[in-house]
Enzyme design. Sequence first.
Site, PDB file in Angstrom:
ATOM      1  N   SER A  22      19.786  51.908  27.907  1.00  0.00           N
ATOM      2  CA  SER A  22      20.844  50.973  27.511  1.00  0.00           C
ATOM      3  C   SER A  22      22.019  51.695  26.867  1.00  0.00           C
ATOM      4  O   SER A  22      23.012  51.066  26.510  1.00  0.00           O
ATOM      5  CB  SER A  22      20.288  49.940  26.527  1.00  0.00           C
ATOM      6  OG  SER A  22      19.855  50.580  25.340  1.00  0.00           O
ATOM      7  N   ASN A 109      13.297  46.853  17.601  1.00  0.00           N
ATOM      8  CA  ASN A 109      13.494  45.428  17.880  1.00  0.00           C
ATOM      9  C   ASN A 109      14.369  44.752  16.833  1.00  0.00           C
ATOM     10  O   ASN A 109      15.318  44.033  17.163  1.00  0.00           O
ATOM     11  CB  ASN A 109      12.153  44.710  17.978  1.00  0.00           C
ATOM     12  CG  ASN A 109      11.331  45.178  19.164  1.00  0.00           C
ATOM     13  OD1 ASN A 109      11.791  45.980  19.968  1.00  0.00           O
ATOM     14  ND2 ASN A 109      10.109  44.687  19.273  1.00  0.00           N
ATOM     15  N   THR A 154      49.539  12.269  35.968  1.00  0.00           N
ATOM     16  CA  THR A 154      48.115  12.012  36.158  1.00  0.00           C
ATOM     17  C   THR A 154      47.864  12.133  37.664  1.00  0.00           C
ATOM     18  O   THR A 154      48.719  11.727  38.463  1.00  0.00           O
ATOM     19  CB  THR A 154      47.691  10.614  35.656  1.00  0.00           C
ATOM     20  OG1 THR A 154      48.381   9.615  36.414  1.00  0.00           O
ATOM     21  CG2 THR A 154      47.992  10.446  34.176  1.00  0.00           C
ATOM     22  N   HIS A 155      46.745  12.689  38.017  1.00  0.00           N
ATOM     23  CA  HIS A 155      46.425  12.939  39.427  1.00  0.00           C
ATOM     24  C   HIS A 155      47.510  13.797  40.107  1.00  0.00           C
ATOM     25  O   HIS A 155      47.697  13.708  41.320  1.00  0.00           O
ATOM     26  CB  HIS A 155      46.253  11.625  40.203  1.00  0.00           C
ATOM     27  CG  HIS A 155      45.301  10.669  39.571  1.00  0.00           C
ATOM     28  ND1 HIS A 155      43.937  10.779  39.706  1.00  0.00           N
ATOM     29  CD2 HIS A 155      45.525   9.587  38.763  1.00  0.00           C
ATOM     30  CE1 HIS A 155      43.359   9.799  39.026  1.00  0.00           C
ATOM     31  NE2 HIS A 155      44.292   9.067  38.445  1.00  0.00           N
ATOM     32  N   SER A 276      56.556  41.550  45.538  1.00  0.00           N
ATOM     33  CA  SER A 276      55.795  41.679  46.777  1.00  0.00           C
ATOM     34  C   SER A 276      56.120  43.011  47.431  1.00  0.00           C
ATOM     35  O   SER A 276      57.258  43.492  47.359  1.00  0.00           O
ATOM     36  CB  SER A 276      56.154  40.536  47.737  1.00  0.00           C
ATOM     37  OG  SER A 276      55.707  40.807  49.049  1.00  0.00           O
ATOM     38  N   LYS A 282      60.431  37.952  46.298  1.00  0.00           N
ATOM     39  CA  LYS A 282      59.327  37.331  45.549  1.00  0.00           C
ATOM     40  C   LYS A 282      59.309  37.719  44.072  1.00  0.00           C
ATOM     41  O   LYS A 282      59.570  38.854  43.698  1.00  0.00           O
ATOM     42  CB  LYS A 282      57.983  37.718  46.169  1.00  0.00           C
ATOM     43  CG  LYS A 282      57.750  37.196  47.563  1.00  0.00           C
ATOM     44  CD  LYS A 282      57.669  35.674  47.590  1.00  0.00           C
ATOM     45  CE  LYS A 282      56.438  35.165  46.886  1.00  0.00           C
ATOM     46  NZ  LYS A 282      55.193  35.594  47.539  1.00  0.00           N
ATOM     47  N   ASN A 284      56.309  36.813  41.482  1.00  0.00           N
ATOM     48  CA  ASN A 284      55.005  36.144  41.467  1.00  0.00           C
ATOM     49  C   ASN A 284      54.434  36.010  40.058  1.00  0.00           C
ATOM     50  O   ASN A 284      54.511  36.946  39.255  1.00  0.00           O
ATOM     51  CB  ASN A 284      54.007  36.918  42.329  1.00  0.00           C
ATOM     52  CG  ASN A 284      54.433  36.997  43.778  1.00  0.00           C
ATOM     53  OD1 ASN A 284      55.050  36.074  44.300  1.00  0.00           O
ATOM     54  ND2 ASN A 284      54.117  38.105  44.427  1.00  0.00           N
ATOM     55  N   GLU A 289      47.889  33.842  37.280  1.00  0.00           N
ATOM     56  CA  GLU A 289      46.820  33.709  38.276  1.00  0.00           C
ATOM     57  C   GLU A 289      45.596  34.517  37.881  1.00  0.00           C
ATOM     58  O   GLU A 289      44.445  34.077  38.064  1.00  0.00           O
ATOM     59  CB  GLU A 289      47.340  34.170  39.640  1.00  0.00           C
ATOM     60  CG  GLU A 289      48.414  33.280  40.225  1.00  0.00           C
ATOM     61  CD  GLU A 289      49.087  33.879  41.447  1.00  0.00           C
ATOM     62  OE1 GLU A 289      49.835  33.163  42.118  1.00  0.00           O
ATOM     63  OE2 GLU A 289      48.856  35.081  41.739  1.00  0.00           O
ATOM     64  N   GLN A 321      17.513  43.599  26.799  1.00  0.00           N
ATOM     65  CA  GLN A 321      18.464  44.701  26.895  1.00  0.00           C
ATOM     66  C   GLN A 321      19.718  44.275  27.661  1.00  0.00           C
ATOM     67  O   GLN A 321      20.792  44.852  27.497  1.00  0.00           O
ATOM     68  CB  GLN A 321      17.816  45.895  27.596  1.00  0.00           C
ATOM     69  CG  GLN A 321      18.703  47.136  27.701  1.00  0.00           C
ATOM     70  CD  GLN A 321      17.937  48.322  28.228  1.00  0.00           C
ATOM     71  OE1 GLN A 321      17.011  48.824  27.593  1.00  0.00           O
ATOM     72  NE2 GLN A 321      18.301  48.778  29.412  1.00  0.00           N
ATOM     73  N   LYS A 324      23.882  42.426  25.991  1.00  0.00           N
ATOM     74  CA  LYS A 324      25.092  42.905  25.328  1.00  0.00           C
ATOM     75  C   LYS A 324      26.280  43.140  26.255  1.00  0.00           C
ATOM     76  O   LYS A 324      27.432  42.907  25.869  1.00  0.00           O
ATOM     77  CB  LYS A 324      24.779  44.206  24.565  1.00  0.00           C
ATOM     78  CG  LYS A 324      23.886  43.993  23.343  1.00  0.00           C
ATOM     79  CD  LYS A 324      23.463  45.282  22.715  1.00  0.00           C
ATOM     80  CE  LYS A 324      22.360  45.983  23.480  1.00  0.00           C
ATOM     81  NZ  LYS A 324      21.121  45.193  23.569  1.00  0.00           N
TER      82      LYS A 324
END
Length: 476
Positions: A22, A109, A154-155, A276, A282, A284, A289, A321, A324
Amino acid sequence: MALWGGRFEAGVAEVTQEFGASLPVDKHLYKQDIAGSKAHAKMLAAQGIISAEDEQAIAKGLTGIEQDIDAGNFTFDINDEDIHMSIESELTRRIGEAGKRLHTGRSRNDQVATDTRLGVKALAKELMEANLELRHVLVDAAKKYDKVILPGYTHMQHAQPVLLSHHLLAYSWMFARDFTRLKAAFDAADNCPLGAAALAGTSYPLDRQMTAAELGFAGVIPNSLDAVSDRDFLLDLHYAGSVMAMHLSRLSEEIVLWSSSEFGFITLSDSYSTGSSIMPQKKNPDFAELIRGKSGRVYGNLVQLLVTMKGLPLAYNKDLQEDKEGALDTAHTLMQCLSVMAGMISTWTVNEDAMARECGVGHLAATDVADYLAKRGLPFREAHAVVGHLVLMCEKRGCNLEDLPFEVFQEASPLFEHDITEALDIPSIVAARTTEGGTAPAAVAVQLQRAEAQLVVDEGVFGSLTKVVEMGHGAK
């Protein structure tokens, strides 16, 4: 030979040595491990289990190791398996027999559980600080754009006009709840497992309260089995992070839409945009995103730990293990996302004219026209039907409600009078929403005060956090 190799005649196969190690992950917890070992050694000396001289040699040796790791002058050996063995074997090499006494009364432990809890406290604290910084940016933007009106949706259909400050404050409250969840994760991690040993406690007269206090924990975990096997506090951190990632993703989606040619509500700074390779025109919203996309990564880390934990019997199992790496990844991912989001919002340009133009599309006044009739005695459901018919007429004519002649309104209902024009005015519609939490300037001003007051409260909570050992992100 491994520190636990006395029972074995043959060494571990090379492939399993690498598979089971680990160290590549938990080496980032070196500061937590060293702090835990110093506290343990100090307690052992106080209890007369080791000598004061041994404790001083251990503390000095551990300080030297920490300084070497900080400076990048420490070589981690995969044969050491984990950070605990790596540090202990080097300590013994440096100070001799005293180093071998460090592990008295403890197990890897309870040691790893302690390291992980200290690490989660540090990660939660870092995320809480970044959360506060983003909320300040949102509140500052809400102050700046307190007179700007945009369509509410809305929607994803035009619904009613709202203040941009009102819209931004909605996200501020989301992130305020995230802060509360992060604080809960911090509190869940704020109890000490040291002294639980492997699973059953130990016959040495340890003072668990002393080590807990030395490490800044609020208390000790009362059950030794639970102490070494519990990872709920990690799940709490993952959940808090996942909800915050969802909020960041929702805000990112709006930034992507608002910055498009179809909306044109905002223009992102060049510093938070990309171009781009083939289309010269462009600009972007790549970073919005990317924040939106990284939510899946954060969710995955939560699900991974849930699946890892679901079938584990008490107490410790090697499966743990795997607890983490996801937490470190989630915290690192969210720290970047919070920082980039704050940068995008603080540097964008708001196109007020574009927002105003869109408020003239989609019949945003329709509800207020229906309310106009309802306030004059017409049952709202009937008023709704009347205005629906007017909207249909507008759709057929290709015009807006405010373009209809007054005679058309009167034909639809004799309750309409010439003051209907006031119900069609977008700023008046916004100003009328004076209920608590509404979008009227007066209501938003009150809400803004509350958001600022909550920031003050949460900054006080952040400032009062118990001692944490900061993460050793520089581990090589």
